[in-house]
Each structure stands twice: as C-alpha cells, then as structure tokens.
Design an enzyme around this catalytic site. Structure first.
Site, mmCIF file in Angstrom:
data_model
loop_
_atom_site.group_PDB
_atom_site.id
_atom_site.type_symbol
_atom_site.label_atom_id
_atom_site.label_comp_id
_atom_site.label_asym_id
_atom_site.label_seq_id
_atom_site.Cartn_x
_atom_site.Cartn_y
_atom_site.Cartn_z
ATOM 1 N N ARG A 107 0.875 -1.172 0.000
ATOM 2 C CA ARG A 107 0.000 0.000 0.000
ATOM 3 C C ARG A 107 0.907 1.215 0.000
ATOM 4 O O ARG A 107 1.707 1.381 0.924
ATOM 5 C CB ARG A 107 -0.908 -0.006 1.236
ATOM 6 C CG ARG A 107 -1.569 1.333 1.487
ATOM 7 C CD ARG A 107 -2.658 1.268 2.515
ATOM 8 N NE ARG A 107 -3.827 0.573 1.992
ATOM 9 C CZ ARG A 107 -5.029 0.614 2.554
ATOM 10 N NH1 ARG A 107 -5.224 1.285 3.667
ATOM 11 N NH2 ARG A 107 -6.041 -0.040 2.008
ATOM 12 N N HIS A 134 -7.398 0.637 -6.364
ATOM 13 C CA HIS A 134 -7.618 -0.260 -5.218
ATOM 14 C C HIS A 134 -8.291 -1.533 -5.737
ATOM 15 O O HIS A 134 -9.462 -1.793 -5.452
ATOM 16 C CB HIS A 134 -8.485 0.444 -4.170
ATOM 17 C CG HIS A 134 -8.389 -0.130 -2.791
ATOM 18 N ND1 HIS A 134 -7.603 -1.227 -2.481
ATOM 19 C CD2 HIS A 134 -8.992 0.241 -1.622
ATOM 20 C CE1 HIS A 134 -7.731 -1.485 -1.186
ATOM 21 N NE2 HIS A 134 -8.560 -0.616 -0.649
ATOM 22 N N GLN A 137 -10.151 -4.083 -3.431
ATOM 23 C CA GLN A 137 -11.429 -3.539 -2.969
ATOM 24 C C GLN A 137 -12.505 -3.772 -4.021
ATOM 25 O O GLN A 137 -13.608 -4.231 -3.699
ATOM 26 C CB GLN A 137 -11.271 -2.036 -2.688
ATOM 27 C CG GLN A 137 -12.544 -1.380 -2.202
ATOM 28 C CD GLN A 137 -12.966 -1.889 -0.837
ATOM 29 O OE1 GLN A 137 -12.187 -1.847 0.105
ATOM 30 N NE2 GLN A 137 -14.186 -2.389 -0.713
ATOM 31 N N ASP A 229 -17.191 6.865 -0.804
ATOM 32 C CA ASP A 229 -15.858 6.761 -0.192
ATOM 33 C C ASP A 229 -15.615 8.085 0.531
ATOM 34 O O ASP A 229 -16.351 9.060 0.320
ATOM 35 C CB ASP A 229 -14.805 6.508 -1.300
ATOM 36 C CG ASP A 229 -13.384 6.315 -0.760
ATOM 37 O OD1 ASP A 229 -13.212 6.152 0.467
ATOM 38 O OD2 ASP A 229 -12.430 6.338 -1.579
ATOM 39 N N CYS A 269 -16.260 1.478 0.870
ATOM 40 C CA CYS A 269 -15.052 0.683 1.112
ATOM 41 C C CYS A 269 -14.631 0.721 2.576
ATOM 42 O O CYS A 269 -13.936 -0.183 3.030
ATOM 43 C CB CYS A 269 -13.921 1.184 0.221
ATOM 44 S SG CYS A 269 -13.605 2.949 0.403
ATOM 45 N N ARG A 297 -13.554 -8.766 1.496
ATOM 46 C CA ARG A 297 -12.150 -8.504 1.146
ATOM 47 C C ARG A 297 -11.337 -9.784 1.377
ATOM 48 O O ARG A 297 -10.552 -10.207 0.546
ATOM 49 C CB ARG A 297 -11.586 -7.367 2.030
ATOM 50 C CG ARG A 297 -12.096 -5.983 1.690
ATOM 51 C CD ARG A 297 -11.594 -5.501 0.349
ATOM 52 N NE ARG A 297 -10.144 -5.494 0.272
ATOM 53 C CZ ARG A 297 -9.348 -4.533 0.752
ATOM 54 N NH1 ARG A 297 -9.871 -3.456 1.320
ATOM 55 N NH2 ARG A 297 -8.030 -4.620 0.626
HETATM 56 N N1 NVA Z 1 -9.900 6.767 -1.036
HETATM 57 C C1 NVA Z 1 -9.477 6.284 0.250
HETATM 58 C C2 NVA Z 1 -9.692 4.790 0.351
HETATM 59 C C3 NVA Z 1 -9.274 4.164 1.627
HETATM 60 C C4 NVA Z 1 -9.505 2.679 1.657
HETATM 61 C C5 NVA Z 1 -8.017 6.642 0.466
HETATM 62 O O1 NVA Z 1 -7.237 6.573 -0.491
HETATM 63 O O2 NVA Z 1 -7.660 7.022 1.582
HETATM 64 N N1 CP Z 2 -11.156 -0.358 2.510
HETATM 65 C C1 CP Z 2 -9.862 -0.451 2.923
HETATM 66 O O1 CP Z 2 -8.936 -0.661 2.138
HETATM 67 O O2 CP Z 2 -9.701 -0.288 4.270
HETATM 68 P P1 CP Z 2 -8.329 -0.123 5.074
HETATM 69 O O3 CP Z 2 -7.792 1.231 4.740
HETATM 70 O O4 CP Z 2 -8.724 -0.251 6.515
HETATM 71 O O5 CP Z 2 -7.387 -1.197 4.653
#
Ligand code: NVA
Ligand code: CP
Length: 310
Positions: A107, A134, A137, A229, A269, A297
C-alpha cells in the site's frame, strides 16, 4: 481455473472478465468452507509480505488472516521500520524481499512506486491501494453485489464523491463485468482521463454504459447500488476543510438515495465518516451491506492468493 499463477495484480487491467468471474466463484467456495469450519491448506509454506506506507485496518487484517487460513504466513512490514524509511530504494527492497518470501502486497502513494517494485521483484506483487487504484477492494465490491443480485446483468452502479483510487477500480470492475457505472463528482474531481479512456474502451466491448456527471441525482437515478468513499483520502489531509465544502452536495442521504431503485445496495469501502459522505441513517440502514463488503475482502483475496501462489 485462472491463468494467474505467478502474476501481479497492480490494477484490474491485469485481469480478464473471465479471470474476475473465476475469482468470484472461488471466493464463494472458500467463504462457504470457512463458514463450515473446513480447513484449507493450499498455501502451506508460502509467505506473503505486506508493506504499508499508509494506515490500514481491513487490508492488513484481511490479508494476514486470509493467508494464515490457507496455511501460509504473513509478515506485516511497516515502511517506518523497513530500511525504505531510511532511503533504501524500492528496487533494492524488491530484489531482497524476492530472496525470502513468495509474494508482496504493498500500500503506497504514487502508482509508479508499485510499478517499480513489480519491475524489480521476481515474485508477484499485489496492490493494496495506491493513489490511483484499489483493485482488491473492487473485487470485494463485485462479490458483494453478486451475492445480492445473483447476476451482473442489467445492473447500474452509482459512485458519488471523489473520482480517485476506489472509483477508478470500481469503474474498471463494472466495465469488465458489463455493469453500467455512473460517477457523480464535482468539477475537478473527475476520474483521471487515462482511466476513463481505458474504461470506455472496455465498456464498448462489454456493453456497459459509462456516465460521468456533476449531478449526483443523475448519477444515482435508478441505480441498483450506491457507492461512497471518504472525501479526503490518505495523503490529502491538508485539503480536508476545503473538501468538506466542495463535496457537501454529494452526501449520500435519504433524499439522494430516494432516486435509486428501492432495493438498492449501499456500498462503502470503509473507513466511513458518518454525516460527511454518508448519513448514519443510510450506512446503518437496511440497504447497507458495508460490513459484508468488508468481510468479502478476505474471501476474494484468499481466492486471489490461491490463484497466484498455489
Ligand atoms: N480513497 C481512500 C480509500 C481508503 C480505503 C483513500 O485513499 O484514503
Ligand atoms: N477499505 C480499505 O482498504 O480499508 P483499510 O484502509 O482499513 O485497509
């Protein structure tokens, strides 16, 4: 039943519609086995490394638990503690980790970083969220929709909010499965052009209709699912105040949801901010499937890990 052995998953561009369908079927099977308490040991002796440059609850725990349920091991590698945090290059990290473990989930911020990691790693790399995508997801999103609607035929999914990572992957997922996708977002927060261009290309072959509009009502009209989101993604914290104002008309609330089909699903998500992108009445209401979606997930990632590693 997929040809994903040894492959990366950087974006859903890496998967065909058939690959996605087989992963969903495998996820359903693994989920059933998990519920029945059946032990599966398809990844015995395999180790997945998880590199996090941003926070996570679902991604970390679903990958760690999923890997262990399949008889494998998972290593949580915070970038704070890795030498990456002290300037070791991504390329060197990729080559070193390839000596020890069987796959890497990462990530990170810029999507180019995961591409670089994948270029230098001799083992599969899985995207656990970048600024642009993602994919894991979106696989869980598809699984959740499929469980409820039993088929993807004739469906419309509406995403309201920021056209970034989660929206991008959802658009690709829907286009690949022939689901109509409409994005309602403010000016300047549309999905990136290179994603929309790719999605249009795929949609032309599957018959999916792609709509990008400023009007949240148009986006949500007659939808089978509404997706939200956060308005401020990780890494954008200094824009939070400004974003609260810009995105206010895009809140998913009773008034907006009334334009969707009466049996619409609410998806998110997570993590969620109640009374910002969605009201509590919606996310905690009868149409919400967000916790099933979060749980999925793990099931879909187990299917993915098995396809890549077993
Ligand atoms: N759009 C959000 C998704 C988190 C799972 C982010 O990038 O923080
Ligand atoms: N939806 C998702 O990816 O959650 P986290 O940021 O908790 O991993």
């Amino acid at each position: 039943n997929t040809n994903l052995k040894g492959k990366d998953l950087l974006t859903l561009k890496d998967l065909s519609s058939d690959d996605i369908m087989s992963l969903l079927e495998s996820a359903i099977e693994l989920k059933q086995k998990h519920k029945n308490g059946e032990i599966v040991t398809s990844l015995k002796g395999k180790t997945l490394g998880l590199i996090f440059e941003k926070s996570s609850t679902r991604t970390r725990v679903s990958f760690e638990a999923g890997m262990m349920q399949l008889g494998g091991n998972a290593l949580f590698l915070s970038s704070q503690d890795l030498q990456i945090g002290r300037g070791e290059t991504i390329a060197d990290t990729a080559r070193v980790l390839s000596e020890f473990i069987d796959a890497i989930m990462i990530r990170t911020f810029e999507h180019s970083k995961i591409e670089e990691l994948a270029d230098y790693a001799s083992i599969p790399v899985i995207n656990g969220l970048t600024d642009d995508y993602h994919p894991c997801q979106a696989l869980a999103d598809l699984l959740t929709i499929y469980e409820h609607k039993k088929s993807f035929e004739g469906l419309k999914v509406a995403y309201v909010g920021d056209g970034n990572n989660v929206a991008h992957s959802l658009m690709i997922a829907c286009a690949k499965m022939g689901i109509d996708i409409s994005i309602g977002c403010p000016d300047g927060y549309e999905p990136k052009d290179f994603v929309t261009a790719y999605v249009n290309e795929i949609a032309a072959t599957t018959g999916a209709k792609v709509t990008i509009t400023k009007d949240p009502v148009e986006a949500v009209k007659n939808a089978d699912a509404i997706y939200a989101d956060v308005w401020t993604s990780m890494g954008q914290e200094e824009e939070a105040q400004q974003r609260l104002k810009i995105f206010a008309p895009y809140q998913v609330n009773e008034e907006l949801a009334a334009y969707a089909k009466s049996d619409y699903l609410f998806l998110h998500c997570l993590p969620a901010h109640r009374e910002e992108e969605v009201t509590a009445s919606i996310i905690d209401g009868p149409n919400s499937v967000v916790f099933q979606q979060a749980g999925n997930r793990m099931h879909v990632q187990k299917a993915l890990l098995q396809a890549i590693l077993a």
